[in-house]
Scaffold this motif. Sequence first.
Motif, PDB file in Angstrom:
ATOM      1  N   ALA A  26       0.840  -1.194   0.000  1.00 41.72           N
ATOM      2  CA  ALA A  26       0.000   0.000   0.000  1.00 41.72           C
ATOM      3  C   ALA A  26       0.875   1.243   0.000  1.00 41.72           C
ATOM      4  O   ALA A  26       2.019   1.213   0.432  1.00 41.72           O
ATOM      5  CB  ALA A  26      -0.900   0.011   1.233  1.00 41.72           C
ATOM      6  N   VAL A  27       0.288   2.328  -0.506  1.00 39.78           N
ATOM      7  CA  VAL A  27       0.940   3.629  -0.486  1.00 39.78           C
ATOM      8  C   VAL A  27       0.093   4.524   0.408  1.00 39.78           C
ATOM      9  O   VAL A  27      -1.125   4.606   0.233  1.00 39.78           O
ATOM     10  CB  VAL A  27       1.057   4.226  -1.905  1.00 39.78           C
ATOM     11  N   VAL A  28       0.737   5.187   1.364  1.00 35.77           N
ATOM     12  CA  VAL A  28       0.045   6.038   2.322  1.00 35.77           C
ATOM     13  C   VAL A  28       0.511   7.472   2.110  1.00 35.77           C
ATOM     14  O   VAL A  28       1.705   7.742   2.086  1.00 35.77           O
ATOM     15  CB  VAL A  28       0.350   5.609   3.771  1.00 35.77           C
ATOM     16  N   GLU A  29      -0.447   8.379   1.950  1.00 38.35           N
ATOM     17  CA  GLU A  29      -0.125   9.793   1.789  1.00 38.35           C
ATOM     18  C   GLU A  29      -0.731  10.561   2.955  1.00 38.35           C
ATOM     19  O   GLU A  29      -1.930  10.488   3.203  1.00 38.35           O
ATOM     20  CB  GLU A  29      -0.681  10.318   0.474  1.00 38.35           C
ATOM     21  N   VAL A  30       0.107  11.297   3.679  1.00 37.37           N
ATOM     22  CA  VAL A  30      -0.350  12.111   4.808  1.00 37.37           C
ATOM     23  C   VAL A  30      -0.754  13.475   4.262  1.00 37.37           C
ATOM     24  O   VAL A  30       0.062  14.177   3.658  1.00 37.37           O
ATOM     25  CB  VAL A  30       0.745  12.250   5.873  1.00 37.37           C
ATOM     26  N   ALA A  31      -2.017  13.855   4.449  1.00 41.98           N
ATOM     27  CA  ALA A  31      -2.552  15.068   3.835  1.00 41.98           C
ATOM     28  C   ALA A  31      -1.933  16.347   4.408  1.00 41.98           C
ATOM     29  O   ALA A  31      -1.677  17.282   3.670  1.00 41.98           O
ATOM     30  CB  ALA A  31      -4.067  15.103   3.994  1.00 41.98           C
ATOM     31  N   LYS A  46       3.775 -13.574   5.124  1.00 36.83           N
ATOM     32  CA  LYS A  46       2.711 -12.641   4.746  1.00 36.83           C
ATOM     33  C   LYS A  46       2.493 -11.554   5.798  1.00 36.83           C
ATOM     34  O   LYS A  46       2.166 -10.434   5.460  1.00 36.83           O
ATOM     35  CB  LYS A  46       1.436 -13.454   4.542  1.00 36.83           C
ATOM     36  N   LEU A  47       2.669 -11.865   7.056  1.00 36.57           N
ATOM     37  CA  LEU A  47       2.394 -10.908   8.119  1.00 36.57           C
ATOM     38  C   LEU A  47       3.618 -10.110   8.544  1.00 36.57           C
ATOM     39  O   LEU A  47       3.647  -9.570   9.638  1.00 36.57           O
ATOM     40  CB  LEU A  47       1.791 -11.632   9.326  1.00 36.57           C
ATOM     41  N   GLU A  48       4.617 -10.031   7.697  1.00 43.38           N
ATOM     42  CA  GLU A  48       5.777  -9.196   7.983  1.00 43.38           C
ATOM     43  C   GLU A  48       5.779  -8.029   7.010  1.00 43.38           C
ATOM     44  O   GLU A  48       5.566  -8.203   5.818  1.00 43.38           O
ATOM     45  CB  GLU A  48       7.067 -10.005   7.845  1.00 43.38           C
ATOM     46  N   GLY A  93      -0.607   3.848  13.610  1.00 45.00           N
ATOM     47  CA  GLY A  93      -1.713   3.943  12.665  1.00 45.00           C
ATOM     48  C   GLY A  93      -1.486   3.081  11.434  1.00 45.00           C
ATOM     49  O   GLY A  93      -2.395   2.419  10.939  1.00 45.00           O
ATOM     50  N   LEU A  94      -0.245   3.043  10.948  1.00 45.27           N
ATOM     51  CA  LEU A  94       0.072   2.236   9.780  1.00 45.27           C
ATOM     52  C   LEU A  94       0.061   0.743  10.104  1.00 45.27           C
ATOM     53  O   LEU A  94      -0.249  -0.073   9.236  1.00 45.27           O
ATOM     54  CB  LEU A  94       1.407   2.667   9.190  1.00 45.27           C
ATOM     55  N   VAL A  95       0.380   0.375  11.340  1.00 49.37           N
ATOM     56  CA  VAL A  95       0.263  -1.025  11.764  1.00 49.37           C
ATOM     57  C   VAL A  95      -1.209  -1.453  11.715  1.00 49.37           C
ATOM     58  O   VAL A  95      -1.543  -2.549  11.271  1.00 49.37           O
ATOM     59  CB  VAL A  95       0.856  -1.234  13.174  1.00 49.37           C
ATOM     60  N   GLY A  99      -3.041  -4.441   9.431  1.00 51.08           N
ATOM     61  CA  GLY A  99      -4.003  -5.431   9.912  1.00 51.08           C
ATOM     62  C   GLY A  99      -5.306  -5.383   9.134  1.00 51.08           C
ATOM     63  O   GLY A  99      -5.883  -6.426   8.826  1.00 51.08           O
ATOM     64  N   LEU A 100      -5.754  -4.204   8.777  1.00 50.80           N
ATOM     65  CA  LEU A 100      -6.988  -4.086   8.000  1.00 50.80           C
ATOM     66  C   LEU A 100      -6.795  -4.614   6.582  1.00 50.80           C
ATOM     67  O   LEU A 100      -7.721  -5.203   5.998  1.00 50.80           O
ATOM     68  CB  LEU A 100      -7.455  -2.631   7.965  1.00 50.80           C
TER      69      LEU A 100
END
Length: 105
Positions: A26-31, A46-48, A93-95, A99-100
């Motif tokens: 995923a790519v996360v952009e902080v507004a 997979k979970l790392e 928050g990214l952790v 999980g989601l």
Amino acid sequence: MEDQPWFRVQKEYKILKKEGRYNVRAVVEVALTGEVYRIIDGASHKLEYRIISAGGEVLAEIRRKQTDTGVVLGDDVLSLTVGPTADRLLVVGLVVVCGLLDCCI
């Protein structure tokens, strides 16, 4: 006044994409700051995950926790290593985002 999201997460899909150095989940952009982070898959499970900045700096690593004898604990027992320059609240928050993405929260 229109409400703006604090950050945006876009899941990466492998369809018609070239293979890169690592598999981006995923790519996360902080507004507020315009910073961009990438969540990448770990090599062995997979979970790392690793969270890296746009400059390639590893901010945090999430791994399944192991006992001293090498026994791997459950999928919901994680070990989090955070770099010295990382914003710890953002990393947590990214952790949750990780999980989601895996539907385990």
